[in-house]
Design a protein around this motif. Structure first.
Motif, PDB file in Angstrom:
ATOM      1  N   LEU A 159      10.159  -8.992   0.220  1.00 36.42           N
ATOM      2  CA  LEU A 159       9.837 -10.258   0.856  1.00 36.42           C
ATOM      3  C   LEU A 159       8.389 -10.164   1.315  1.00 36.42           C
ATOM      4  O   LEU A 159       8.061  -9.369   2.194  1.00 36.42           O
ATOM      5  N   CYS A 160       7.532 -10.961   0.713  1.00 30.42           N
ATOM      6  CA  CYS A 160       6.086 -10.786   0.887  1.00 30.42           C
ATOM      7  C   CYS A 160       5.434 -12.019   1.497  1.00 30.42           C
ATOM      8  O   CYS A 160       5.953 -13.133   1.429  1.00 30.42           O
ATOM      9  N   LEU A 179      15.035  -0.664   6.199  1.00 30.50           N
ATOM     10  CA  LEU A 179      13.969  -1.614   5.894  1.00 30.50           C
ATOM     11  C   LEU A 179      12.620  -0.938   6.062  1.00 30.50           C
ATOM     12  O   LEU A 179      12.448  -0.077   6.931  1.00 30.50           O
ATOM     13  N   ALA A 180      11.658  -1.363   5.250  1.00 30.51           N
ATOM     14  CA  ALA A 180      10.290  -0.858   5.349  1.00 30.51           C
ATOM     15  C   ALA A 180       9.343  -2.047   5.323  1.00 30.51           C
ATOM     16  O   ALA A 180       9.316  -2.793   4.339  1.00 30.51           O
ATOM     17  N   LEU A 181       8.619  -2.254   6.409  1.00 30.03           N
ATOM     18  CA  LEU A 181       7.652  -3.339   6.502  1.00 30.03           C
ATOM     19  C   LEU A 181       6.266  -2.747   6.328  1.00 30.03           C
ATOM     20  O   LEU A 181       5.769  -2.026   7.198  1.00 30.03           O
ATOM     21  N   ALA A 204       0.903  -3.937  -0.287  1.00 31.28           N
ATOM     22  CA  ALA A 204       1.878  -3.783   0.790  1.00 31.28           C
ATOM     23  C   ALA A 204       3.236  -3.356   0.238  1.00 31.28           C
ATOM     24  O   ALA A 204       3.920  -2.512   0.822  1.00 31.28           O
ATOM     25  N   ALA A 205       3.631  -3.942  -0.902  1.00 29.54           N
ATOM     26  CA  ALA A 205       4.915  -3.576  -1.499  1.00 29.54           C
ATOM     27  C   ALA A 205       4.925  -2.125  -1.957  1.00 29.54           C
ATOM     28  O   ALA A 205       5.932  -1.418  -1.813  1.00 29.54           O
ATOM     29  N   THR A 206       3.825  -1.657  -2.511  1.00 30.07           N
ATOM     30  CA  THR A 206       3.750  -0.263  -2.947  1.00 30.07           C
ATOM     31  C   THR A 206       3.958   0.678  -1.771  1.00 30.07           C
ATOM     32  O   THR A 206       4.707   1.658  -1.855  1.00 30.07           O
ATOM     33  N   LEU A 207       3.298   0.388  -0.647  1.00 22.56           N
ATOM     34  CA  LEU A 207       3.464   1.230   0.541  1.00 22.56           C
ATOM     35  C   LEU A 207       4.894   1.171   1.062  1.00 22.56           C
ATOM     36  O   LEU A 207       5.496   2.209   1.392  1.00 22.56           O
ATOM     37  N   PHE A 249      -5.119 -10.348   4.184  1.00 22.86           N
ATOM     38  CA  PHE A 249      -3.950  -9.635   4.684  1.00 22.86           C
ATOM     39  C   PHE A 249      -2.734  -9.862   3.802  1.00 22.86           C
ATOM     40  O   PHE A 249      -2.532 -10.956   3.280  1.00 22.86           O
ATOM     41  N   GLY A 250      -1.937  -8.818   3.686  1.00 17.38           N
ATOM     42  CA  GLY A 250      -0.674  -8.926   2.962  1.00 17.38           C
ATOM     43  C   GLY A 250       0.382  -8.080   3.637  1.00 17.38           C
ATOM     44  O   GLY A 250       0.086  -7.045   4.247  1.00 17.38           O
ATOM     45  N   LEU A 251       1.641  -8.509   3.526  1.00 20.69           N
ATOM     46  CA  LEU A 251       2.755  -7.709   4.026  1.00 20.69           C
ATOM     47  C   LEU A 251       3.895  -7.776   3.038  1.00 20.69           C
ATOM     48  O   LEU A 251       3.985  -8.697   2.211  1.00 20.69           O
ATOM     49  N   ALA A 252       4.773  -6.786   3.110  1.00 21.64           N
ATOM     50  CA  ALA A 252       5.950  -6.739   2.246  1.00 21.64           C
ATOM     51  C   ALA A 252       7.083  -6.073   3.000  1.00 21.64           C
ATOM     52  O   ALA A 252       6.896  -5.020   3.614  1.00 21.64           O
TER      53      ALA A 252
END
Length: 778
Positions: free
Chosen positions: A153-154, A222-224, A233-236, A160-163
């Motif tokens: 979920l991104c 979960l990993a944010l 962000a998804a890779t991390l 900035f980006g998050l996943a």
């Protein structure tokens, strides 16, 4: 499929909701706060603004029953030990229990959450995520994104980006459905509110105020993650899930246990305060940035954040708060952390020798005010490290000299006091400035040191001349003949009657028009704490009695003090948040300052330390202010408990640590040794008075020489009124780059007046200024 709806009004949050703050000691630099059992906000490295509004959970059976767990009152929050920022949350409901463990990944910009749902077998958990990238709910884009076969979920906004990725116990993709929507129209919460179940599955939404939701198995992690875009962000996030959560949890706990064992010493204190000292040490350490070592924001919260979308809030570096906090770390034994703060201050000192009122972590100024205490405090940090032989090779002389030069060129009046509201001569600011001159003189060459100490002595000897009012109506109402004022107009240097002038009170619907002489604050206590005045000085005693009469608030947590009479920075009486006006509330850190006075006055300081601890939140976070009105449970306002102001206030935790260690030491631990050795609480008798365009004093003491200061070469012509005595002198380069000359005023008698013509060249043009008469006084 694009979610229906339009950008909504950004949701906000209140600082009083926060129960815990965490950070990793390893390479990961995430900060997070927890409130009502959910993650309230995340701060991504390299920026000091929140990146999410919150991350919470719904438990539902898909048949109409659903429960948003943060709405439930039956939950507990715990940590593995005092001051360990790894959070355990247990939500209880008649149909289920939801257990969460939260910790940062030690190697990545990722926050990990372990989830375990037990109870009714028909129930499943759902995660709800509200991005706030760039510190705002505006302009965010949300997407259910498939990254190399894994769902995340991104969200993205600007740079900035998050996943948010999820894994089951076998470390496989755990999402069982997901959706992106607009807040208030097509987000996951609205789906449950309207349909009683998750029925929507939109692929994307935005730009606007967006939210994401996904269904999870009953046992998952979960990993944010945060990065420069959704892929990064998804890779991390996904890579962080490729090892057991327990490993990250244990590493977090071990690292903090080791730091406390090495740095956060609580020995010699009453046992009831051990846990709070460790927690305060953690708050201080957790607020230190890792991209900019030594930088510390004032708080990870935004005061009254439920009523504002301000991306700054307290996510800024104030030099005053930073030095107060670094000083507390130094007292705990964390000398390297204190040195980092000094290095950061050296790097961010402005060309003219001062520091910005506040700044972003990277050093860019935010607000434009000038506060002389924020010029003096970095000098005191350098001096404190030098006293302990803990400078560690830092060459601080250049920084100190530039700061002292700024103080000498602009003091004793400040553009803003420490509360950032009022111009003039303030006892707290003056105490810091004098202490900085004395302690900073140790860094100067002998040729300059003596002149700087003479200036400090002159300012110290004039404190009462500038800052004490006699015969005020306020004092008379409480049997106090003379008292220190909150702030004196700068004109008091040339005219003592200026204390009758009105000093505005800010943050009020209407300024009451009170003269300086009718206003009092707690600021005088710094004069005693720094060793400029004795605790039993008559003016000090009288003012403390007045302060206790008008500013002390009795609360269930203990006595707490307001900043000054008529303060408007706080909730309205009906509990509405501060909105530019309000009513000032008591500050726990002022209980700490009152405790330091008690220590010097041979009173018992322990009750004040206890009050600070009792005024904290659920897990010991100390707020900026506590509520002192009637109980308003629907607003979450209870007497003696945190208000909607900043929580934690890092400065308050620093004050708690300092008072605890001062009690152990038997003296204020931040009292500069050089100041105590020079004054020991006694007024000096300086041989020189000083006059400057920015310091136009009207009186000198009999027998004193008058030193005229200028920031440029100047010709000084002078004469004694009514007599033939006259002369002319040219200033010479003196200490701190100033220009000075001494006038032979030692033979003047009370009643004589010396008139001065002050001539200098500006852009090739000769300018003549005539001063007010300067007269000796007894």
């Amino acid at each position: 499929m694009e979610a229906p709806g339009a950008p909504g009004i950004p949701p906000t949050w209140t600082s009083s909701d926060k129960d815990m703050v965490g950070a990793s000691l390893g390479p990961s630099r995430l900060w997070f706060t927890v409130g009502h059992g959910v993650v309230n906000e995340i701060y991504w490295p390299r920026v000091d603004i929140p990146q999410i509004r919150d991350l919470g959970f719904i438990v539902a059976d898909g048949k109409g029953f659903w429960s948003e767990v943060k709405r439930g009152a039956d939950y507990t929050i715990a940590t593995p030990g005092p001051g360990i920022p790894a959070v355990q949350i247990l939500h209880r409901h008649c149909r289920f229990e939801l257990a969460l463990r939260i910790a940062p990944d030690p190697d990545r910009d990722v926050l990990l959450i372990e989830l375990d749902l037990t109870g009714d077998a028909d129930l499943a958990p759902y995660a709800l995520l509200a991005p706030h990238l760039g510190g705002t709910g505006n302009g965010n884009r949300a997407e259910v994104f498939t990254n190399r076969g894994r769902v995340a979920l991104c969200a993205e906004q600007g740079p900035f980006g998050l996943a948010l990725a999820a894994a089951d116990p076998g470390q496989r993709d755990a999402w069982r459905g997901a959706s992106a929507g607009y807040v208030g129209t097509s987000d996951g919460w609205q789906d449950f509110a309207r349909n009683g179940a998750m029925t929507w599955a939109y692929d994307r939404a935005g730009p606007g105020n967006v939210a994401l939701m996904g269904k999870l198995p009953r046992h998952s992690v979960l990993a944010l993650g945060f990065g420069s875009g959704k892929e990064a962000a998804a890779t991390l996030a996904i890579s962080a899930l490729a090892r057991p959560f327990e490993a990250a949890w244990r590493e977090q706990v071990r690292a903090w246990e080791a730091w406390h064992a090495e740095k956060a010493h609580a020995t010699g204190l009453p046992g009831e305060f051990h846990e709070q000292v460790h927690l305060s040490a953690m708050v201080l350490k957790a607020h230190q940035d890792k991209t900019y070592p030594g930088a510390m924001v004032a708080s990870l919260s935004i005061p009254w954040g439920n009523s504002t979308d301000d991306p700054g809030g307290y996510h800024l570096v104030w030099p005053r708060d930073l030095v107060e906090s670094a000083g507390a770390l130094l007292e705990l034994g964390a000398a390297e952390e204190a040195r980092d703060a000094l290095r950061y201050l050296i790097a961010t000192q402005l060309d003219d020798g001062r520091w910005a009122q506040n700044q972003w972590l990277g050093g860019m100024p935010r607000w434009g005010g000038i506060q002389l205490d924020e010029v003096g405090f970095p000098v005191l940090l350098a001096a404190a490290l030098a006293e302990r032989e803990a400078l560690g090779g830092i060459e601080a002389k250049g920084m100190v000299r530039r700061a002292l030069a700024y103080l000498a060129r602009h003091g004793p009046a400040t553009e803003q006091d420490r509360w950032e509201e009022t111009a003039g001569i303030n006892p707290f600011t003056l105490a810091v400035a004098i202490a900085a001159l004395v302690a900073g003189a140790e860094f100067l060459d002998e040729a300059e040191r003596g002149d700087v100490l003479l200036l400090a002595d002159d300012w110290n000897a004039r404190i009462e001349e500038w800052c004490v009012a006699s015969g005020s109506a306020l004092g008379a109402a409480h049997g106090v003949e003379a008292h220190y004022v909150r702030v004196a107009p700068a004109r008091v240097m040339s005219d003592p009657a200026a204390l009758r002038e009105v000093v505005p009170l800010k943050n009020r619907d209407r300024n009451p028009g009170l003269p300086a002489a009718e206003q009092v604050s707690t600021d005088l206590l710094q004069l005693v704490r720094f060793g400029l005045r004795r605790a039993d000085d008559p003016f000090v005693r009288g003012t403390v009695r007045l302060v206790d009469a008008v500013l002390r608030a009795e609360t269930p947590s203990g006595p707490v003090w307001r900043r000054y009479g008529g303060d408007g920075y706080g909730e309205h009486p009906d509990g509405r948040p501060y909105d530019g006006t309000g009513q000032g509330r008591p500050w726990p850190l002022l209980a700490g300052e009152r405790g330091h006075y008690a220590l010097v006055a041979a009173e018992d300081p322990v009750p004040h330390l206890r009050t600070m601890m009792r005024a904290s939140g659920r897990l010991g976070l100390i707020p900026e202010q506590v509520w002192d009105g009637d109980q308003l449970p629907l607003a979450g306002l209870h007497p003696g408990r945190p208000s909607g102001s900043a929580m934690p206030l890092v400065w308050a935790h620093a004050e708690f640590v300092k008072l605890a260690t001062s009690i152990r030491a038997g003296r204020p631990v931040d009292r500069p040794e050089a100041v105590w050795l020079r004054y020991a609480g006694r007024r000096p008798h300086p041989t020189h008075a000083h006059w400057a365009p920015w310091m136009p004093v009207a009186t000198i003491r009999p027998g004193q020489s008058l030193r005229v200061l200028s920031d440029v070469p100047t010709v000084v012509r002078w004469r004694v009124a009514g007599r033939d005595d006259a002369g002319e002198a040219t200033t010479a380069l003196a200490a701190l780059g100033l220009h000075a000359t001494d006038l032979p005023t030692g033979a003047l008698r009370p009643g004589d007046a010396i008139l001065v013509e002050f001539a200098h060249t500006v852009n090739g043009e000769r300018r003549i200024e005539v001063t007010e008469p300067v007269s000796p006084s007894v």
